[in-house]
Design an enzyme around this catalytic site. Structure first.
Site, short mmCIF file in Angstrom:
data_model
loop_
_atom_site.label_atom_id
_atom_site.label_comp_id
_atom_site.label_asym_id
_atom_site.label_seq_id
_atom_site.Cartn_x
_atom_site.Cartn_y
_atom_site.Cartn_z
CG HIS A 157 14.71 51.98 77.28
ND1 HIS A 157 15.88 52.16 76.59
CD2 HIS A 157 14.96 51.07 78.25
CE1 HIS A 157 16.80 51.39 77.13
NE2 HIS A 157 16.28 50.72 78.14
CD GLU A 197 23.76 46.91 79.77
OE1 GLU A 197 22.65 46.76 79.25
OE2 GLU A 197 23.95 47.67 80.73
CG ASN A 241 16.94 44.55 75.54
OD1 ASN A 241 16.62 43.48 75.04
ND2 ASN A 241 16.31 45.07 76.58
CG ASP A 242 22.00 48.39 75.95
OD1 ASP A 242 21.78 49.12 74.97
OD2 ASP A 242 21.57 48.64 77.10
NE ARG A 253 17.73 49.17 73.70
CZ ARG A 253 17.85 48.85 74.97
NH1 ARG A 253 19.05 48.76 75.53
NH2 ARG A 253 16.80 48.59 75.70
CB CYS A 313 17.57 40.96 82.83
SG CYS A 313 18.90 42.13 82.52
C1 PEP Z 1 19.40 45.25 78.17
O1 PEP Z 1 20.17 46.06 77.68
O2 PEP Z 1 19.19 44.12 77.69
C2 PEP Z 1 18.66 45.56 79.40
C3 PEP Z 1 17.96 44.65 80.05
O3 PEP Z 1 18.67 46.84 79.85
P1 PEP Z 1 17.89 48.04 79.13
O4 PEP Z 1 16.93 47.43 78.14
O5 PEP Z 1 17.20 48.81 80.18
O6 PEP Z 1 18.99 48.80 78.47
MG MG Z 2 20.82 47.76 78.77
#
Ligand code: PEP
Ligand code: MG
Length: 586
Positions: A199, A446, A469-470, A480, A517
């Site tokens: 993040h 996710e 991402n997750d 990650r 996203c």
């Molecule tokens: C993701 O996991 O891809 C996501 C958009 O949420 P975050 O990156 O905030 O976990």
């Molecule tokens: Mg996420």
């Protein structure tokens, strides 16, 4: 002496500037400039805190049991001496007087300088005294926290002290600390730790400034004020560059500015593929005012508002319903009729918040990413969750809000969440408070289980959003945020691609809107792949919108079909990369 360090590129672009080193302890204290007439008062605060720590150490010495080891008394004496040492006291006061740093900032800055001297010492015993100085400074900081400064907070440009070419270099920066940098003009970021989609990296990207993370040893090898180049495209950091290198990077930097200018021309053209398919480009935001940047970049809505950033930097307690309501309303009003997808709080893993205390078992969790995170935490704190749901629903009366739930995997979690939303609506009805009765509820996909069992979601929810991402983290079982396994973080792993393609296919067949996203949505090298899999809604950092749009404008969906099938049919990495290269040439 010039040298180069390698890390992970997380935010594109080139930054050239002076290193601004931030010690771990320094991140926990406020940084501000003291007004000239407040300097004496600031120094007085320091002396008062110093006297308090002296008293504490004296009391500790007096309380030592008669049979306590003699080292303990000696240890306390060393701390008392450090507390009076000119290198700590005079230099700290000097920083307050000459640079107008608040005393907490001056102290941590001086600690950093002293620590560096100690790192150079060969003698192990002396080198270890660094920890003693740190402990003494921490005691003084604690004493200062009990006597807050009355000096006014200067936010803009405070940490840069008027210089506008500073590049932050730190061991690690927590996402909450990155937020502070939103108001300060830094040119770039370099950290020792971190992964591509940690993040911290995500916030750096949202600031639109070049960043490299996982640059091991950066914070020990780079010195305060060193001239450095951060190449955020390749993850390279060049320290003390030779003039010819500097010239080359300055040239590349100006080329990039030109490229960005050219992209601006695309801002007002409709987003559609060559064959006329309309594509929605939305923005990811962290704070309500980021909506302005989203609009500026031409986003047709907010596809992901990471609401947890509102909960950070809130010592010990969560924001009240009213404060949350105002924040959501602000984002919704700024977007002026465009949809704003508010994700309910996603804390845990690399985004802990102060109020996640030991009661949650959070601090002791062995694997926080697999623990009480996101919706799991919200369901375990129903009161907190209801407060957030009421605040979002109330804000929905002021425009177009959508509610997005993170990290769902089980049918019962979806049902429980929907029940709570129903209950929040009932409470608002009882109180006669208005909200959008048709507010859409969606889920993040996710967790691999959610993608595979996506039918559970399609039956119950209005829309889906794939959090790559997750999804990558959990599919490949790699943290990650951990640079030790960052090389295994692979968006192009066949397992990941198949989960995304499957989710898109199933959602399309069921007529449920679905977006992506995660960071993949903003990566122009996979835009064609996602389009070919059937994606028509992307949500990303505003800074990425125009490069992705450029790819969309050049793509012909029909022509992409076969090459995308070939990518999905490839399992061997070489085969997959070759198929992907062909796709890029279409
Ligand atoms: C993701 O996991 O891809 C996501 C958009 O949420 P975050 O990156 O905030 O976990
Ligand atoms: Mg996420």
């Amino acid at each position: 002496m010039s040298f180069t360090l390698h890390g992970i590129p997380v935010s594109r672009g080139i930054a050239i500037g002076r290193a601004y080193l931030i010690a771990a302890a320094a991140l926990d204290v406020d940084h501000y400039l003291v007004e000239p007439d407040g300097i004496d008062n600031e120094i007085e605060r320091f002396h008062a805190a110093q006297a308090q720590v002296h008293a504490e150490l004296d009391a500790l010495r007096d309380d030592l049991a008669a049979d306590a080891p003699s080292e303990m008394g000696a240890f306390i004496n060393v701390h008392s001496m450090i507390l009076n040492d000119a290198m700590l006291v005079h230099e700290t006061i000097d920083l307050v007087r000459t640079r107008r740093y608040n005393v907490e900032w001056a102290l941590t800055e001086q600690l950093e300088i002293l620590s560096r001297h100690f790192d150079d010492i060969e003698d192990e015993y002396l080198r270890e005294r660094k920890a003693d100085i740190q402990q003494v400074v921490e005691r003084v900081l604690k004493a200062l926290a009990g006597a807050p400064s009355t000096a006014t907070l200067v936010v803009d440009g405070a940490a840069t002290n008027g210089h506008n070419d500073m590049i932050v270099v730190a061991h690690d920066i927590a996402p909450a600390d990155m937020l502070q940098f939103k108001t300060q003009a830094f040119k770039g970021f370099v950290t020792d730790l971190g992964g591509r989609t940690s993040h911290t990296a995500i916030v750096a990207r949202s600031l639109g400034i070049p960043a490299s993370v996982g640059v091991q040893q950066a914070s020990t090898l780079i010195r305060q004020n060193d001239l450095i180049i951060v190449d955020g495209d390749h993850g390279i950091v060049i320290v003390d560059p030779a003039p010819i290198v500097l010239e080359e990077y300055s040239y590349r930097q100006s080329e990039k500015v030109l490229e960005q200018r050219k992209l601006q021309r695309l801002k007002f053209s409709p987003t559609q593929t060559l064959d006329g398919t309309k594509i929605d480009l939305c923005a990811n935001i962290e704070l309500p005012d980021d909506a302005k940047t989203a609009l500026d970049a031409g986003a047709m809505g907010v596809g992901l508002f990471r609401s947890e950033f509102l909960f950070m930097n809130h010592k010990d307690e969560l924001p009240e319903e009213e404060e949350q309501f105002e924040a959501y309303r602000r984002a919704i009003e700024l977007m002026n009729g465009r949809p704003v997808t508010i994700r309910t709080i996603d804390v845990g893993a690399d985004k802990p918040i102060d109020s996640m205390g030991s009661g949650d078992g959070y601090e002791t969790a062995q694997n926080p990413a697999l623990g009480l995170r996101a919706i799991r935490w919200s369901l375990s704190e129903p009161q907190m969750f209801m407060t957030q749901l009421r605040a979002i629903l109330r804000a929905s009366a002021f425009g177009r809000a959508k509610i997005l739930i993170p990290m769902l995997a089980h049918a019962q979690e979806i049902d429980q969440t929907l029940d709570l939303i129903h209950e929040a609506k009932r409470q608002l009805d009882d109180a006669g408070i208005d909200y959008d009765r048709n507010v859409q509820i969606g889920a993040m996909i996710e967790i691999p289980a959610a993608a595979i069992a996506v039918r559970l979601f399609l039956k119950r929810l209005d829309f889906l959003s794939i959090g790559t991402n997750d999804l990558i983290q959990y599919t490949l079982a790699i943290d990650r945020a951990d640079n030790a396994v960052a090389h295994l973080y692979d968006p192009l792993h066949p397992a990941v691609l198949h989960l995304i393609a499957f989710t898109l296919r199933e959602a399309k067949a069921a007529g449920v809107p679905v977006s992506v996203c995660g960071e993949m949505a903003g990566d122009p090298t996979v835009t064609r792949l996602l389009l070919g899999m059937g994606l028509t809604e992307f949500s990303m950092h505003p800074s990425q919108l125009l490069v992705v749009k450029q790819e969309i404008l050049r793509a012909d969906l029909k022509a992409l079909q076969k090459p995308v099938e070939d990518v999905l049919a490839a399992y061997e990495p070489a085969e997959l990369l070759a198929a992907l290269a062909l796709l890029q040439k279409i």
